[in-house]
Design an enzyme around this catalytic site. Structure first.
Site, PDB file in Angstrom:
ATOM      1  CG  ASP A 133      -6.079  -7.897   1.816  1.00  0.00           C
ATOM      2  OD1 ASP A 133      -6.673  -6.885   2.242  1.00  0.00           O
ATOM      3  OD2 ASP A 133      -5.992  -8.960   2.457  1.00  0.00           O
ATOM      4  CB  SER A 183      -5.111 -10.136   8.826  1.00  0.00           C
ATOM      5  OG  SER A 183      -5.892 -11.237   8.490  1.00  0.00           O
ATOM      6  CG  HIS A 238      -8.635  -8.231   5.377  1.00  0.00           C
ATOM      7  ND1 HIS A 238      -7.643  -8.942   4.734  1.00  0.00           N
ATOM      8  CD2 HIS A 238      -8.655  -8.712   6.642  1.00  0.00           C
ATOM      9  CE1 HIS A 238      -7.106  -9.813   5.566  1.00  0.00           C
ATOM     10  NE2 HIS A 238      -7.709  -9.690   6.741  1.00  0.00           N
TER      11      HIS A 238
END
Length: 510
Positions: free
Chosen positions: A157, A257, A127
């Site tokens: 992911d 992230s 992402h």
């Protein structure tokens, strides 16, 4: 004297071997896997930091921080509205959402990444880089380099990117199977667009599923109707996503992230991916993808550019006391097999609906992540032993995993998948909007745009994935069938699409 000479000779031979191995690696020998490259790198320079006794993360932080990079991505306007930045994604999943004005100017986002090899392979989250126009990586020495995507996988992911650089600092990959609940860990990344930040906490749980990768998957129209009539769904939708997160209370915020979760020895045990929070900021728990799962995915990216995933070929439901009572079975733990499609590995091995999967490779399982992570590390053709309970009797079954193209695999097919020439011209597929989603936007009808094909009508109109289409040619739509039926009702050859998204209401005529 002779003894000293032998010691010096041994040291010289060992040093020469290590230098030779490093030079071989430095020349970019692509015959070595990412793990093999790491083994060469750390063979003569192991990180030996005790995590026992006095807690001191200074050396671990110093060893890891130079190899955690800042990733900045640029998105076009339509991508920004549907995907948002990594920060927007976290807010969307955990209590916020996209809150920008519609704009055609490119938007920027940021995340983190971890360098795995001196020649520039970097792991991050899917992402962080998905649908980006440009990816810039800021290294620890403040150099800015452009990266290219080697492979991405929405089901875990994970993403692997590559920069053209040499002699980069590297984080040592550890063994996430050895991580224990209560163990100290560090989260390293670039939260809230700050410079390198290190936070500490403990592992609070393992094999955690939070549903973040399944949020856009909806029940089919037929399943919704079945639930309205009976209150039950006979065949639950299977999912290809793999969630088996390491849960930690180390502070993780948007921007972390793709960053590193490391143990007190400075070894990478997870890739930070998500937070559970009411505000979209750290106030609860962070979740990291186990590095042992990442190793297989990343190696597939490097070899094939995509994941070669093996499948068992079953649909299952995790058991607890309530579910066991509903299904009228005695077991309160394990995975209840609800469906075994023909042509899959499970069917070939003799597994039947009603069996209960109790162990995988001799290790007891309690929930779906216990099985999915272990299978996620394997490839088509790999062997796997399951222990099942059938009529109260335990039985070991050996099976050979099959590829995605096998007939009858229990895989996710998006509800309302686009069919027919009319929808095909739109270049989009649709899924029914859930009641909660309709309530959120105050609409009574709607389908979610689940995919947009490049170069077709929706793409040309900048209609993003994730937008809710409420009507076509004035007719409410709640399914792909409704879309198909509404398209021919256009007047004067013009079609009008009305929809709603995070940034307001939209109407397109073409």
């Amino acid at each position: 004297m002779k003894r000293i000479g032998l010691i010096l000779l041994a040291a010289l031979v060992g040093g020469a071997s290590a230098i030779g191995a490093y030079k071989l690696l430095e020349r970019g020998n692509d015959g070595l896997s990412l793990t093999e490259k790491q083994n060469v790198l750390f063979a003569s320079n192991p990180i030996k930091i005790s995590s026992a006794g006095t807690v001191d993360f200074v050396q671990a932080a110093a060893a890891v921080s130079p190899a955690v990079v800042h990733i900045r991505t640029t998105f076009n306007s339509s991508t920004s509205e549907s995907q948002g930045s990594p920060m927007d994604l976290m807010e969307q999943f955990f209590g916020g959402g996209g809150r920008g004005m519609r704009s055609r100017a490119p938007r920027a986002a940021s995340g983190s990444g971890v360098i795995l090899t001196p020649d520039g392979y970097i792991v991050t989250n899917n992402h962080v880089v998905e649908n980006s126009q440009k990816i810039e990586v800021i290294l620890s020495d403040r150099r800015k380099v452009t990266a290219k995507v080697i492979g991405t996988d929405p089901n875990t992911d994970l993403a692997l990117i590559k920069v053209d650089a040499t002699n980069l600092p590297v984080v040592k990959m550890g063994n996430s199977d050895n991580v224990q609940v209560g163990e100290w860990v560090l989260a390293v990344g670039f939260p809230l667009d700050l410079q390198t930040t290190v936070t500490a906490g403990i592992v609070s749980a393992k094999a955690r599923k939070i549903g973040i990768l399944d949020r856009q998957q909806e029940f089919t129209e037929e399943q919704q109707e079945e639930y309205r009539r009976t209150g039950k769904i006979s065949k639950l939708p299977a999912s290809n996503s793999i969630e088996s997160y390491i849960q930690t209370d180390a502070a993780i915020n948007p921007g972390n992230s793709g960053g590193a979760l490391v143990n007190a020895n400075g070894e990478l045990v997870g890739i930070n991916a998500a937070i559970a929070s009411e505000t979209g900021r750290n106030e609860g728990y962070g979740f990291a993808i186990p590095v042992n799962l990442a190793k297989k995915i990343l190696e597939d990216f490097r070899k094939y550019g995509a994941v070669k995933r093996g499948y068992i070929g079953v649909s299952f439901q995790p058991l607890d006391a309530d579910r066991a009572s509903e299904l009228n079975v005695k077991d309160n733990s394990g995975l209840y097999v609800s469906d075994v499609p023909a042509g899959g590995a499970a069917a070939a091995a003799g597994i039947k609906a009603g069996d209960i999967i109790k162990k995988v490779e001799g290790v007891e399982i309690y929930d779906s992540p216990d099985l999915q992570e272990k299978v996620g590390r394997l490839s088509p053709g790999d062997k796997l032993q399951l222990t099942i309970s059938r009529d109260g009797v335990l039985k070991n079954i050996d099976l050979t995993l099959r590829g995605e193209s096998s007939v009858g695999l229990a895989k996710v097919v998006p509800a309302g998948k686009a069919t027919g020439a009319s929808i095909g011209k739109l270049g989009a597929s649709f899924a029914p909007a859930s009641p909660a989603l309709k309530a959120k936007y105050g609409v009574k009808s709607g389908v979610v745009v689940t995919n947009v094909e490049s170069g077709k009508v929706f793409d040309g109109l900048d209609i993003p994935k994730g937008m809710i289409i409420t009507s076509i040619n004035g007719k409410p739509v709640n399914s792909a069938k409704d879309v198909e039926a509404a398209l021919p009702t256009s007047r004067n050859g013009m079609t009008t699409v009305t929809g709603v998204g995070p940034n307001g209401n939209y109407s397109f005529t073409f």
